[in-house]
Design a protein around this motif. Structure first.
Motif, PDB file in Angstrom:
ATOM      1  N   PRO A 186       0.100   6.841   9.907  1.00 40.43           N
ATOM      2  CA  PRO A 186       0.102   7.963   8.964  1.00 40.43           C
ATOM      3  C   PRO A 186      -1.309   8.528   8.874  1.00 40.43           C
ATOM      4  O   PRO A 186      -2.278   7.817   9.154  1.00 40.43           O
ATOM      5  N   PHE A 187      -1.424   9.789   8.494  1.00 41.77           N
ATOM      6  CA  PHE A 187      -2.751  10.399   8.381  1.00 41.77           C
ATOM      7  C   PHE A 187      -3.104  10.605   6.910  1.00 41.77           C
ATOM      8  O   PHE A 187      -2.284  11.022   6.111  1.00 41.77           O
ATOM      9  N   SER A 188      -4.336  10.245   6.579  1.00 42.88           N
ATOM     10  CA  SER A 188      -4.794  10.286   5.199  1.00 42.88           C
ATOM     11  C   SER A 188      -6.173  10.905   5.150  1.00 42.88           C
ATOM     12  O   SER A 188      -6.961  10.769   6.085  1.00 42.88           O
ATOM     13  N   SER A 189      -6.484  11.568   4.041  1.00 45.02           N
ATOM     14  CA  SER A 189      -7.833  12.108   3.883  1.00 45.02           C
ATOM     15  C   SER A 189      -8.804  10.996   3.550  1.00 45.02           C
ATOM     16  O   SER A 189     -10.014  11.192   3.551  1.00 45.02           O
ATOM     17  N   GLY A 190      -8.264   9.780   3.264  1.00 43.15           N
ATOM     18  CA  GLY A 190      -9.133   8.686   2.850  1.00 43.15           C
ATOM     19  C   GLY A 190      -9.833   9.098   1.570  1.00 43.15           C
ATOM     20  O   GLY A 190      -9.266   9.803   0.743  1.00 43.15           O
ATOM     21  N   THR A 191     -11.049   8.666   1.391  1.00 44.96           N
ATOM     22  CA  THR A 191     -11.773   9.078   0.186  1.00 44.96           C
ATOM     23  C   THR A 191     -12.595  10.336   0.444  1.00 44.96           C
ATOM     24  O   THR A 191     -12.963  11.036  -0.479  1.00 44.96           O
ATOM     25  N   LEU A 330      -2.504   3.022  -1.925  1.00 42.28           N
ATOM     26  CA  LEU A 330      -3.067   4.020  -1.016  1.00 42.28           C
ATOM     27  C   LEU A 330      -2.413   3.851   0.349  1.00 42.28           C
ATOM     28  O   LEU A 330      -1.861   2.780   0.655  1.00 42.28           O
ATOM     29  N   THR A 331      -2.513   4.893   1.162  1.00 42.29           N
ATOM     30  CA  THR A 331      -2.034   4.776   2.547  1.00 42.29           C
ATOM     31  C   THR A 331      -2.677   3.559   3.214  1.00 42.29           C
ATOM     32  O   THR A 331      -2.017   2.803   3.930  1.00 42.29           O
ATOM     33  N   GLU A 332      -3.963   3.367   2.940  1.00 42.54           N
ATOM     34  CA  GLU A 332      -4.729   2.294   3.591  1.00 42.54           C
ATOM     35  C   GLU A 332      -4.317   0.897   3.149  1.00 42.54           C
ATOM     36  O   GLU A 332      -4.727  -0.095   3.752  1.00 42.54           O
ATOM     37  N   THR A 333      -3.485   0.801   2.084  1.00 43.64           N
ATOM     38  CA  THR A 333      -3.055  -0.525   1.599  1.00 43.64           C
ATOM     39  C   THR A 333      -1.539  -0.715   1.726  1.00 43.64           C
ATOM     40  O   THR A 333      -0.969  -1.573   1.072  1.00 43.64           O
ATOM     41  N   SER A 334      -0.908   0.112   2.523  1.00 44.67           N
ATOM     42  CA  SER A 334       0.479  -0.062   3.019  1.00 44.67           C
ATOM     43  C   SER A 334       1.667   0.049   2.060  1.00 44.67           C
ATOM     44  O   SER A 334       2.734  -0.406   2.433  1.00 44.67           O
ATOM     45  N   PRO A 335       1.717   0.592   0.919  1.00 44.17           N
ATOM     46  CA  PRO A 335       0.642   1.166   0.136  1.00 44.17           C
ATOM     47  C   PRO A 335       0.348   0.436  -1.180  1.00 44.17           C
ATOM     48  O   PRO A 335      -0.692   0.627  -1.766  1.00 44.17           O
ATOM     49  N   VAL A 336       1.288  -0.395  -1.692  1.00 41.72           N
ATOM     50  CA  VAL A 336       1.216  -0.784  -3.114  1.00 41.72           C
ATOM     51  C   VAL A 336       0.200  -1.895  -3.366  1.00 41.72           C
ATOM     52  O   VAL A 336       0.216  -2.936  -2.710  1.00 41.72           O
ATOM     53  N   LEU A 337      -0.685  -1.666  -4.345  1.00 40.68           N
ATOM     54  CA  LEU A 337      -1.666  -2.672  -4.761  1.00 40.68           C
ATOM     55  C   LEU A 337      -1.294  -3.326  -6.077  1.00 40.68           C
ATOM     56  O   LEU A 337      -1.516  -4.507  -6.279  1.00 40.68           O
ATOM     57  N   HIS A 338      -0.774  -2.541  -6.987  1.00 39.41           N
ATOM     58  CA  HIS A 338      -0.251  -3.167  -8.201  1.00 39.41           C
ATOM     59  C   HIS A 338       1.060  -2.524  -8.608  1.00 39.41           C
ATOM     60  O   HIS A 338       1.371  -1.401  -8.240  1.00 39.41           O
ATOM     61  N   HIS A 339       1.841  -3.300  -9.314  1.00 42.78           N
ATOM     62  CA  HIS A 339       3.222  -2.947  -9.603  1.00 42.78           C
ATOM     63  C   HIS A 339       3.528  -3.379 -11.028  1.00 42.78           C
ATOM     64  O   HIS A 339       3.050  -4.418 -11.474  1.00 42.78           O
ATOM     65  N   PRO A 385      -3.576  -8.966   2.819  1.00 45.76           N
ATOM     66  CA  PRO A 385      -2.923  -8.812   4.129  1.00 45.76           C
ATOM     67  C   PRO A 385      -2.282  -7.439   4.329  1.00 45.76           C
ATOM     68  O   PRO A 385      -1.882  -7.106   5.442  1.00 45.76           O
ATOM     69  N   ASN A 386      -2.170  -6.668   3.261  1.00 42.24           N
ATOM     70  CA  ASN A 386      -1.605  -5.322   3.356  1.00 42.24           C
ATOM     71  C   ASN A 386      -2.654  -4.239   3.602  1.00 42.24           C
ATOM     72  O   ASN A 386      -2.320  -3.065   3.748  1.00 42.24           O
ATOM     73  N   VAL A 387      -3.933  -4.634   3.661  1.00 41.87           N
ATOM     74  CA  VAL A 387      -5.006  -3.651   3.872  1.00 41.87           C
ATOM     75  C   VAL A 387      -5.105  -3.309   5.364  1.00 41.87           C
ATOM     76  O   VAL A 387      -5.090  -4.192   6.222  1.00 41.87           O
ATOM     77  N   ASN A 409     -12.882  -0.320   0.115  1.00 45.54           N
ATOM     78  CA  ASN A 409     -13.260   0.547  -1.004  1.00 45.54           C
ATOM     79  C   ASN A 409     -12.179   1.599  -1.245  1.00 45.54           C
ATOM     80  O   ASN A 409     -11.992   2.501  -0.429  1.00 45.54           O
ATOM     81  N   THR A 410     -11.468   1.496  -2.374  1.00 46.94           N
ATOM     82  CA  THR A 410     -10.400   2.464  -2.681  1.00 46.94           C
ATOM     83  C   THR A 410     -10.955   3.818  -3.099  1.00 46.94           C
ATOM     84  O   THR A 410     -10.247   4.826  -3.021  1.00 46.94           O
ATOM     85  N   GLY A 411     -12.187   3.820  -3.604  1.00 45.70           N
ATOM     86  CA  GLY A 411     -12.761   5.059  -4.121  1.00 45.70           C
ATOM     87  C   GLY A 411     -12.300   5.393  -5.532  1.00 45.70           C
ATOM     88  O   GLY A 411     -12.710   6.398  -6.102  1.00 45.70           O
TER      89      GLY A 411
END
Length: 425
Positions: A186-191, A330-339, A385-387, A409-411
């Protein structure tokens, strides 16, 4: 200080995604419907999905010379054949780059070129853009195919070209390969800066699906999920398309948001689990036409991709008695970090809130790089492991996104309280 998830660590299966999502832990029968087009009614059972995706994989290999590690691009809004193409490519050992159907030709050609895509499957609605981009990216006409069943301007439907009788045995991955082999781009603008290809591995995606299973996401064979969020986006791609299969759920697919179609589908199919974004929730709350529909089947809305206000979440609950929560990633974390860890609206707080998913560590840094503690606000860095593996062909951006300990760095600015609940601004 380092903050750790309050959930126990989990063991992440070290296999390929296709093998994982078809492992059928819920023992659903082959004749269970898993994907339904909410507009046309066309559907795939679990068995049909497996057969069709393996035939698609065989067609890629036999007709287009597609090899392990090759890249296929999908340029389409949501529709019922999307998972066949997506996971059929994965079964063939390929990588998939998913493109925003609203892209102009220059944006699409950049993604095609940067990702190294050698095959493009596109929706007829966007054929003009797709043709221009494919020509610029030097993808031959024979490798540009359409969704649907009509030949247009000499471009053939993938179904007529690729789907035969042969099914392949999906390409398998040993643990090291699963961890290192990129599967989605996938393509992301990142930070900052220009769109970047995000290299997500088989293990990245599987880890996040397992993290959500263990973070009480309340999905199972009884779940009927709304498929409104765009499949090209990692939130929908991972949580919805893949989640449907691993949980044995049913997904009702809509190409875009229209309040009448959305509410009509909830009423018709008795949808009970909705992934949404704040503008959709705003429509539910403010549009009077919603009152014409029975939404009583819905028992949970999870919002993502943008902050959900406390006021809107509470308003939705007051009107419909549907708990509405924010997940974060974030896209970079596949995506979910907290739920959200509990379905209890009394815990709804402005901004994004929840427990870190299993196996994820986090730290908060001040502006001058000092590690912060509980209830202190700082830049959020995460490890798990999802990063992502990194940004495609962009060592500089990758190096600047990670520190020496492998934290990303999530930004974003966040705080963590003493209960381990993460609040993002």
């Amino acid at each position: 200080m380092i903050f750790k998830s309050k959930y126990p660590d989990i063991k992440v299966p070290q296999v390929g995604i296709y093998q994982y999502v078809t492992s059928n832990p819920k023992n659903i029968p082959d004749d269970k419907t898993v994907y339904i087009d909410g507009i046309t009614g066309k559907s795939y059972t679990y068995g049909e999905f497996k057969h069709e995706s393996k035939k698609f994989a065989a067609g890629l290999q036999d007709k287009l010379g597609f090899k392990r590690g090759d890249v296929l691009a999908i340029f389409s809004p949501n529709q019922v054949d999307y998972p066949i193409v997506l996971l059929g490519t994965v079964a063939a050992g390929g990588k998939v780059t998913t493109a925003n159907p609203k892209y102009q030709a220059t944006e699409l050609s950049y993604q095609l070129t940067n990702s190294g895509a050698s095959v493009l499957i596109m929706h007829p609605q966007f054929i003009e853009t797709g043709i221009k981009a494919a020509i610029k990216a030097k993808i031959p006409t024979s490798k540009v195919l359409l969704f649907g069943d009509k030949e247009i301007k000499g471009y053939k439907p993938y179904r007529f070209t690729l789907i035969g009788n042969r099914e392949i045995e999906p390409v398998s991955y040993n643990p090291e390969e699963a961890k290192t082999a990129t599967v989605y781009l996938p393509f992301s603008s990142g930070t900052t800066g220009k769109q970047k290809g995000v290299e997500l591995t088989h293990t990245n995606i599987i880890a996040n699906l397992e993290q959500l299973i263990n973070a009480k996401c309340n999905l199972g064979p009884q779940s009927i999920i709304m498929g409104i969020l765009p499949f090209y986006h990692i939130y929908s791609l991972s949580c919805i398309l893949h989640g449907t299969l691993i949980h044995g759920a049913t997904l009702v697919i809509l190409p875009s948001f229209n309040v009448e179609t959305f509410c009509g589908s909830i009423q018709k199919y008795k949808i009970n689990h909705i992934y949404a974004v704040p503008p959709i929730i705003l429509q539910l709350v403010n549009n009077p036409v919603v009152q014409n529909y029975d939404l009583s089947s819905v028992n949970l809305i999870i919002s993502g991709a943008a902050p959900l206000s406390e006021e809107l979440a509470k308003k939705c609950f007051k009107m419909f008695k549907i708990p509405t929560f924010q997940a974060y990633g974030l896209t970079e974390t596949s995506p979910v970090l907290h739920h959200p860890d509990t379905i209890d609206l009394s815990n709804a707080i402005s901004g994004s809130i929840g427990l870190l998913v299993p196996n994820v560590k986090a730290k908060l840094l001040s502006e001058d790089g000092l590690e912060l503690g509980y209830n202190e606000s700082g830049e959020l860095w995460v490890h798990g492991p999802n990063v992502m593996k990194g940004y495609l062909k962009n060592k500089e951006a990758t190096d600047s996104a990670f520190d020496k300990d492998g934290f990303f760095n999530t930004g974003d600015i966040a705080t963590v309280d003493k209960q381990g609940i993460l609040f993002t601004k």
